[in-house]
Design an enzyme around this catalytic site. Sequence first.
Site, PDB file in Angstrom:
ATOM      1  N   HIS A   1     -34.517  42.000 -48.649  1.00  0.00           N
ATOM      2  CA  HIS A   1     -33.752  43.234 -48.442  1.00  0.00           C
ATOM      3  C   HIS A   1     -34.196  44.322 -49.419  1.00  0.00           C
ATOM      4  O   HIS A   1     -34.444  44.044 -50.592  1.00  0.00           O
ATOM      5  CB  HIS A   1     -32.256  42.956 -48.642  1.00  0.00           C
ATOM      6  CG  HIS A   1     -31.358  43.987 -48.029  1.00  0.00           C
ATOM      7  ND1 HIS A   1     -31.200  45.252 -48.557  1.00  0.00           N
ATOM      8  CD2 HIS A   1     -30.575  43.946 -46.919  1.00  0.00           C
ATOM      9  CE1 HIS A   1     -30.353  45.936 -47.808  1.00  0.00           C
ATOM     10  NE2 HIS A   1     -29.955  45.170 -46.811  1.00  0.00           N
TER      11      HIS A   1
ATOM     12  N   PHE B   1     -36.153  54.400 -67.127  1.00  0.00           N
ATOM     13  CA  PHE B   1     -36.144  53.207 -66.292  1.00  0.00           C
ATOM     14  C   PHE B   1     -35.518  52.034 -67.043  1.00  0.00           C
ATOM     15  O   PHE B   1     -35.924  51.714 -68.163  1.00  0.00           O
ATOM     16  CB  PHE B   1     -37.574  52.873 -65.870  1.00  0.00           C
ATOM     17  CG  PHE B   1     -37.684  51.674 -64.969  1.00  0.00           C
ATOM     18  CD1 PHE B   1     -37.092  51.683 -63.715  1.00  0.00           C
ATOM     19  CD2 PHE B   1     -38.385  50.543 -65.373  1.00  0.00           C
ATOM     20  CE1 PHE B   1     -37.192  50.589 -62.876  1.00  0.00           C
ATOM     21  CE2 PHE B   1     -38.494  49.446 -64.535  1.00  0.00           C
ATOM     22  CZ  PHE B   1     -37.893  49.463 -63.279  1.00  0.00           C
TER      23      PHE B   1
END
Length: 557
Positions: free
Chosen positions: A83, A168
């Site tokens: 996914h 990040f």
Amino acid sequence: MSQILIECVPNFSEGRDMNVINAIADSIRAVEGVTLLDVDPGKATNRTVFTFVGHPDAVCEAAYIAIGVAGQLIDMSKHKGAHPRMGATDVCPLIPIAGITLDELIPYAQKLGQRVAEGHGIPIYLYEAAAASPDRKSLGDIRSGEYEGFVTKIKDPQWKPDFGAAIFNERSGATVIGARDFLVAYNVNLNTTSVKKANGIAFDIRENGRIMKVNGEPVLDDNGEHIRQPGKLKSVKGIGWFIEEYGIAQISMNLTNINDTPLHDAFEACVESAQNRGIRVTGSELVGMVPKKVLIDAGKYFLQKQKASSGLSELELMKFAVRSMGLEEIAPYPLDKKVIEYAIAKKEDSRLVNLSLTEFANLTASESPAPGGGSVSAAVGAFGISLGTMVANLTGSKKGFEKNWKNYSKYAVKGQEIKQKLLQLVDEDTQAFNGIIEAVRMPKSNEEEIAARKEAMISATKHAIEIPYEVMKTAALAIPIIAAMVEKGNPTSLSDAAVGGLCLQTAVTGAYYNVKINLQGLDDADYSVFMTAQATTLYRKSMDELSEIQKSVEKVL
């Protein structure tokens, strides 16, 4: 008085390690006021969808804690799954269920996003209704590039997080938080096995429709893109498929905004399109849970289509919807397990009204001080408006009155709303009395405890005043309905409407006496003066109106 309820459906990037999944689930269950309804792990997707509900404050607290647990236990640098995903907590939508609008939910999503960014150090993007700009409304657009791409994407000024630093987070990635409408997964059953025919119906109804063709060839616009012929329904996605287990074809739909397209409209559109193709709809299937409003609205629609009163109880309306749409063709549809509000209802909140009439009378007659006059006043008021509602329903279906069935239905619908609230107040009055008892039992061995006990006593007593006052206000709303039924109702039901008025007289008077007796023990003079004036004014006005009704009844009799 109305229940405020929202749903949260966070998707966590772990579908295989049950220790991690259970830890997240336990963190949600530990938050008071939250009910965890479902945990759905997927091994191939390596992703688990959680569903929990409660008051917005409690739900946001549970979401904050769960996101923190996921951030500690899931290492996105090692994550693999089918996914699309961008973070340990990939997406966390808040969804209005009852007592709150989508717009009112947006500040909760914003506050949760800011709190997660500051408390857990996770970059946060807002989407759907909470999006700060149109280009961030779509989850797909935000998640494009996925976790691996965010190491560079987050540095792009266009993709600066809504909350948190543009740095990040290698372990947790980024998270999308937002507010969206409830999504209903709905399948309609057909008397065919043809996927092609099922797809044809799906293309007729879904918003995206079908690609336009001329002589079998797709029609393109100036940019070379396919031109589409829109389908009938807004906010509906759909395809046709064959279900081997059932041996039938279905139209599988996602209703992404039930305000744009309610469940019954989707069903009716499928019926119409199927009939045009010589196909019959045999029933339908709801996947997962729904708010009760979805089925109540459907029940009202199908009754009104028959020119019948929709002034039935919410349970009767939902049962009628189940029958009308064939929701039990494939499997039973237990409302207590499939309707969100019913599934999370606490038995103690409706303990009294769920007793039999004999049990309620026996309990009232026992040595227990509750239920007492306040609860009985609310119960008698519920019986009063029930009689008025009955007369409205009977009149609207009686020969000679059919032309005005819509007006009588409106009276009945309003009567059902009032009845439901008065029934709720039966238990709330006893709970308010129990609150006083709990405050009385608090320790008072030092000055601190004495002060805390006094404060608790004042708070509990005010609550025990406000509940019977709410009974007064609610019962008073029923008086115009009784008056209308005495004047315009079926003449053979005059005595029923009259008894309804007498019940309301008892309800208002009994609740008024409870307000006054509880005011006697309150140590707050300003509040006492204000509430005395409010209750007395309402009592006198109600008695005047009820007296006029009684005069009208006696004049006719």
